[in-house]
Design a protein around this motif. Structure first.
Motif, PDB file in Angstrom:
ATOM      1  N   GLU A  25       0.627  -1.264   0.035  1.00 12.77           N
ATOM      2  CA  GLU A  25       0.095   0.110   0.029  1.00 12.77           C
ATOM      3  C   GLU A  25       0.912   0.992  -0.168  1.00 12.77           C
ATOM      4  N   VAL A  26       1.909   1.283   0.663  1.00 13.14           N
ATOM      5  CA  VAL A  26       3.054   2.506   0.680  1.00 13.14           C
ATOM      6  C   VAL A  26       4.750   1.930   0.580  1.00 13.14           C
ATOM      7  N   ARG A  27       5.518   2.384  -0.088  1.00 15.73           N
ATOM      8  CA  ARG A  27       6.528   2.384   0.412  1.00 15.73           C
ATOM      9  C   ARG A  27       7.635   3.570   0.507  1.00 15.73           C
ATOM     10  N   LEU A  28       8.937   3.068   0.831  1.00 12.96           N
ATOM     11  CA  LEU A  28       8.866   4.037   1.001  1.00 12.96           C
ATOM     12  C   LEU A  28      10.588   4.945  -0.186  1.00 12.96           C
ATOM     13  N   HIS A  29      10.560   5.846  -0.378  1.00 15.22           N
ATOM     14  CA  HIS A  29      11.607   6.528  -0.991  1.00 15.22           C
ATOM     15  C   HIS A  29      12.905   7.735  -0.272  1.00 15.22           C
ATOM     16  N   ALA A 297      13.613  -3.751  12.349  1.00 13.53           N
ATOM     17  CA  ALA A 297      12.925  -2.429  13.277  1.00 13.53           C
ATOM     18  C   ALA A 297      13.124  -1.176  12.406  1.00 13.53           C
ATOM     19  N   ILE A 298      13.833  -0.728  11.918  1.00 11.12           N
ATOM     20  CA  ILE A 298      13.849   0.573  11.235  1.00 11.12           C
ATOM     21  C   ILE A 298      13.528   0.835   9.979  1.00 11.12           C
ATOM     22  N   ILE A 303       8.110   3.040   7.071  1.00  6.39           N
ATOM     23  CA  ILE A 303       7.095   2.277   6.883  1.00  6.39           C
ATOM     24  C   ILE A 303       5.434   2.375   7.704  1.00  6.39           C
ATOM     25  N   ALA A 304       5.750   2.491   9.436  1.00  8.37           N
ATOM     26  CA  ALA A 304       4.664   2.773   9.510  1.00  8.37           C
ATOM     27  C   ALA A 304       3.945   4.723   9.481  1.00  8.37           C
ATOM     28  N   PHE A 305       5.297   5.295   9.487  1.00  8.53           N
ATOM     29  CA  PHE A 305       5.013   6.567   9.657  1.00  8.53           C
ATOM     30  C   PHE A 305       4.479   6.490   8.223  1.00  8.53           C
ATOM     31  N   LYS A 306       4.209   6.764   6.528  1.00  5.36           N
ATOM     32  CA  LYS A 306       3.916   6.716   6.030  1.00  5.36           C
ATOM     33  C   LYS A 306       2.700   6.259   6.070  1.00  5.36           C
ATOM     34  N   ARG A 307       1.974   4.756   6.881  1.00  2.78           N
ATOM     35  CA  ARG A 307       0.942   3.981   6.900  1.00  2.78           C
ATOM     36  C   ARG A 307       0.122   5.249   7.143  1.00  2.78           C
ATOM     37  N   ALA A 312       6.722  12.774   4.627  1.00  6.47           N
ATOM     38  CA  ALA A 312       7.970  12.455   4.864  1.00  6.47           C
ATOM     39  C   ALA A 312       8.619  12.254   6.194  1.00  6.47           C
ATOM     40  N   ILE A 313       9.424  11.847   6.466  1.00  3.40           N
ATOM     41  CA  ILE A 313      10.192  11.523   7.758  1.00  3.40           C
ATOM     42  C   ILE A 313      11.444  12.262   7.479  1.00  3.40           C
ATOM     43  N   LEU A 314      11.317  13.375   9.110  1.00  8.12           N
ATOM     44  CA  LEU A 314      13.029  13.576   9.262  1.00  8.12           C
ATOM     45  C   LEU A 314      13.767  12.013  10.138  1.00  8.12           C
TER      46      LEU A 314
END
Ligand code: PBG
Length: 338
Positions: A25-29, A297-298, A303-307, A312-314
């Motif tokens: 559903e979501v992915r990191l870039h 774990a990282i 991915i939890a933040f994206k979900r 974007a994530i600092l």
């Protein structure tokens, strides 16, 4: 409809890495990741932080090297924090053109200004002798409106130094509007304001205090939000939007995923989150003790933040994760590959 065993099989979509990747559903870039960086005036060598294994306080030279590495890895941007040699009651180094943070912004802007987004923390706590995010009144409380004057001056100083984005992390009322007006009046209508909209008074900032040599005694409970209050985040959101925030933030990250999801559902502007120092430390120390798989774990935390809805994530792992994603960029969270 009745569920017929053998007919409805959610596991069907989990059968191969390729299928799992396709239905993710979501992915990191890499561009979703923003690297917070510390630069300290008095250092001649980078200084490792005991509370954050793998993170250092930089010299101006090592800051540039690490920034170049992050940009080469494709991170979305850099967020700078400065630690001055001299701290005083009003945080005078914060808006001094030769203050360490403003020098660092200028340096990064001249080398990398076209290639990445340069952001600066706009707050007084790194610069004050008492460690509060604002200036104090006669009774020792944090004076909201006197602090706004300092923030306006900092905003203009950071814009002059070349910051593309200013990150308002002080939680003073009206900080977004006051800084917007100051930037516009000074001829910087294009400088972006990222407001720390819902910033909680959190124990998870513990290691950050070491990172910025904080002088704070006491707490920030009169200006940062109470961890018990979720609804209040939406009130802060309304205000930041009305005052002209271009981007909003929820911080810390993992303990406030519910708040992040609510803010993301409401916000018409990008929503970021900050995986703070204590979140970083928990995973690093647990992994060092052999209790968890560090990389998984990282990735799972990110991915939890994206979900939950973060755009974007600092994160202090920005460069590492961006480098790792390169082989699989666009291929879903690394966890789906295993
Ligand atoms: C305040 C500020 C803090 C953090 C970012 N900006 C500390 C605080 O509010 O006490 C914490 C970030 C982290 O813990 O990683 N300028």
């Amino acid at each position: 409809m009745t569920l017929v065993p053998g007919t409805v099989r959610p596991r069907r979509l989990r059968t191969s890495p390729a299928l799992r990747r396709l239905v993710s559903e979501v992915r990191l870039h890499p561009a979703d990741l923003i690297l917070p960086m510390f630069v300290k005036e008095t250092l001649s060598e980078p200084a490792p932080l005991t509370g954050m294994p793998g993170v250092v306080q930089h010299t101006l030279d090592s800051l540039l090297t690490a920034a170049e590495e992050a940009v080469a890895a494709g991170v979305g941007g850099l967020m700078l924090f400065g630690i001055p040699e001299h701290k005083d009651e009003t945080g005078s180094q914060a808006d001094a053109p030769e203050g360490i943070l403003n020098r660092a912004i200028r340096q990064l802007h001249s080398h990398l200004g076209e290639d990445t987004v340069i952001m600066a923390d706009l707050c007084l706590d790194e610069f004050t002798s008492h460690g509060h995010c604002g200036v104090l009144d006669a009774r020792g409380g944090v004076d909201n409106d006197a602090t706004l004057d300092r923030y306006a001056s900092m905003a203009v100083a950071q814009a002059k130094a070349g910051a593309h984005v200013i990150g308002l992390s002080g939680m003073m009322d009206a900080q977004v509007g006051v800084c917007r007006d100051a930037l516009d009046a000074a001829g910087f209508p294009d400088v972006v304001i990222m407001g720390y909209t819902a910033k909680y008074a959190s124990a998870f900032y513990g290691p950050f205090r070491e990172a910025v040599d904080s002088e704070l005694k006491g707490d920030r409970l009169t200006y940062q939000q109470d961890p018990a209050n979720g609804r209040e985040a939406l009130r802060e959101l309304d205000l930041d939007l009305a005052e002209g925030a271009d981007i909003v933030m929820v911080k810390p990250g993992l303990p406030y995923l519910d708040v992040l999801a609510e803010v993301a559902a409401e916000s018409p502007v990008p929503v970021w989150t900050y995986q703070v120092s204590g979140e970083y430390a928990m995973i690093e120390f647990a992994a060092a003790a052999g209790a968890i798989d560090r990389e998984r774990a990282i990735d799972e935390s990110l991915i939890a933040f994206k979900r939950a809805g973060a755009d974007a994530i600092l994160t202090y792992w920005a460069t590492e994760v961006a480098q790792r994603l390169h082989g699989t960029a666009g291929a879903g969270p690394a966890g789906t590959e295993r």
